[in-house]
Scaffold this active site. Structure first.
Site, short mmCIF file in Angstrom:
data_model
loop_
_atom_site.label_atom_id
_atom_site.label_comp_id
_atom_site.label_asym_id
_atom_site.label_seq_id
_atom_site.Cartn_x
_atom_site.Cartn_y
_atom_site.Cartn_z
N GLY A 1 -4.09 -5.01 -3.68
CA GLY A 1 -5.07 -3.91 -4.09
C GLY A 1 -4.32 -2.39 -4.84
CG HIS A 2 -2.88 -2.80 -7.63
ND1 HIS A 2 -1.91 -3.03 -6.99
CD2 HIS A 2 -2.78 -4.07 -8.55
CE1 HIS A 2 -1.55 -3.99 -7.63
NE2 HIS A 2 -2.42 -4.44 -8.13
CG ASP B 1 -2.19 -1.09 1.47
OD1 ASP B 1 -2.48 -1.90 0.35
OD2 ASP B 1 -2.16 -1.58 2.35
CE LYS C 1 3.37 -2.55 -4.23
NZ LYS C 1 2.64 -2.44 -2.72
CD GLN D 1 0.76 -9.05 -2.18
OE1 GLN D 1 1.50 -9.97 -2.86
NE2 GLN D 1 -0.52 -9.11 -2.23
#
Ligand code: IMP
Length: 460
Positions: A39-40, A12, A15, A228
């Site tokens: 999660g992006h 988080d 990225k 991650q």
């Protein structure tokens, strides 16, 4: 050449923004580890896209590959693809034949193991519940099923007939939980054979390493999109409070089938959030306040009210809630031992520091410069997590910076960043002996001060 994007903290870090920024010049974007636990959030042309498995480059129309180091839930894969198509995009995604498949029983077992750890003490990891750990366990246990095997129905059935009774016995005999339809061979076979057919019809599988090498030989640019972060790497993270793959840069090679020399000839960019967030349990020495159910010992009456308020302020300003799970993230000050560890483990050639706008308006900004453990000062992360949890922090204090028109800063360049924020940034750069390639001053791609573009001047 290649550019590898790595999270330097707990995931988080933003990225997706770095991939978005530098991915423009890439011909292919590759994910090399993890699964639909990532999660992006990608903002493109005013639209927000939330992805958990597909590389974020997909939103920008890049050719994307999910590498052999990943674990793939076909249901998520097709859901995300269908959603993007419904929203008018034309995603190009292929999946490595050697990647492992997440089955419904993996997700069930993930939940059962977490419940069991919870019952037996403060041992939960706070997983995303996506079956990531159990799938990597099966891969290492040589009982996993690979994406390429979904296309051969006879092989698929024989693999399921071998593995599913073991899983059923694990759940029923070890954990004492009744196994449901997730453990029914016939049902699994039909569903996953259909996924295999769809993968074949859409020509979506690929021999990842061979294909990528050919593209590199043809002069194409490859971006590796890490998911991650370093501190939840199974080897280099705060074990056992980690994910089950290697987000660090070495995995870009292993997880794609290209040699380390190919990855090493390119840039490795560490993405740094200007403060710290963490989802899940495990220690966090610079933590401000805490989050119920995640911070060890939360609610024992030792919390500092002012710090709790500060954490809530930063969490809300930064939108620090999990993309996949919606869970509030734990918040702390930037931690230099973590960054030194991450820079070494991945060999960063540059860093992108984001979210400095979120800290604007604070009177003082702190950084954990080093730790004190067992009477000694340490400047990197202790290998044993128990020792890490006993660390006290030596802080450096920086004068805060005021809120400014960050769009103007992005337009005007580095010198337009408030002076105190530049002092902070330059401290980080010097401590890591790694140049800052870009500074994020807002959520969109345009909200970035770019100092270096790694794909520029490529000679390969
Ligand atoms: P798992 O990857 O679902 O097994 O979860 C293991 C640990 O990694 C948990 O603490 C999760 O919260 C954390 N984790 C997994 N994926 C992400 C991510 O994309 N961002 C932040 N934390 C993550």
């Amino acid at each position: 050449m290649t550019v590898t994007i790595v999270g330097s903290q707990f995931g988080d870090e933003g990225k997706g923004g770095a991939v978005d920024l530098y991915g423009e010049a890439a011909d292919i974007v590759v994910r090399y580890q993890g699964g639909d636990n990532a999660g992006h959030t990608v903002v493109h042309e005013g639209e927000e896209y939330k992805l958990s498995l597909l590389p974020s480059g997909v939103v920008r129309g890049k050719e994307c590959i999910i590498g052999n180091g990943c674990v793939v839930n076909p249901e998520t894969l097709f859901d995300e693809l269908d959603t993007l198509r419904e929203r008018g995009l034309d995603p190009s995604v292929r999946v490595a034949e050697r990647a492992h498949v997440i089955f419904p029983y993996h997700r069930v077992i993930d939940g059962i193991e977490e419940d069991d750890k919870d019952e037996k003490g403060d041992l939960t990891v706070g997983t995303t519940g996506r079956g990531i750990g159990p799938t990597y366990e099966d891969k290492a246990g040589r009982r996993g099923i690979r994406v390429g095997e979904l296309l051969d129905s006879e092989l698929l059935r024989s693999r399921l007939e071998y593995v599913v009774p073991q899983k059923r016995a694990l759940v029923e005999d070890v954990f004492g939980v009744e196994a449901g339809s997730e453990f029914d061979v016939d049902r699994l076979f039909e569903t996953y054979r259909d996924y295999g057919e769809r993968l074949a019809e859409e020509g979506m599988t690929v021999d990842c390493g061979t294909y990528l090498q050919r593209r590199i030989d043809d002069g194409d640019e490859v971006m590796f999109e890490g998911a991650q972060g370093t501190l939840i790497d199974i080897d280099h993270g705060t074990y056992p409070y980690v994910t089950s793959s290697n987000p660090t840069a070495g995995a870009a090679s292993v997880g794609s089938g290209l040699g380390p020399t190919v990855v090493g000839r390119g840039d490795v960019i560490g993405v740094v959030k200007a403060y710290l967030t963490r989802v899940g349990t495990g220690p966090l020495p610079t933590e401000l306040g805490g989050v119920e159910g995640q911070t060890p010992g939360y609610g024992d009456g030792t919390a500092d009210e002012e710090e709790e308020e500060l954490a809530t302020y930063i969490r809300d300003e930064g939108g620090e809630y999990g993309t996949v799970t919606g869970r509030p993230r734990r918040v702390g000050w930037l931690d230099m031992p973590i960054l030194r560890h991450a820079a070494r483990a991945s060999g960063f050639t540059g860093i992108v520091v984001g979210h400095i706008d979120v800290l604007a308006g604070l009177d003082e900004v702190r950084v954990g410069h080093s730790y004190e453990v067992d009477g000694e000062e340490v400047t990197t992360v202790p290998p044993i997590t128990e020792a890490w949890s006993r660390c006290t922090v030596n802080y450096r204090r920086f004068d805060g910076w005021s809120d400014v028109d960050w769009s103007a800063v992005a337009r005007d360049g580095y010198e337009a960043i408030p002076e105190n924020a530049r002092t902070y940034l330059e401290y980080v750069q010097e401590e890591l002996d790694t140049p800052i390639y870009a500074v994020g001053v807002g959520p969109g791609r345009e909200d970035t001060v770019v100092l270096e573009d790694p794909f520029d001047g490529s000679t390969e």
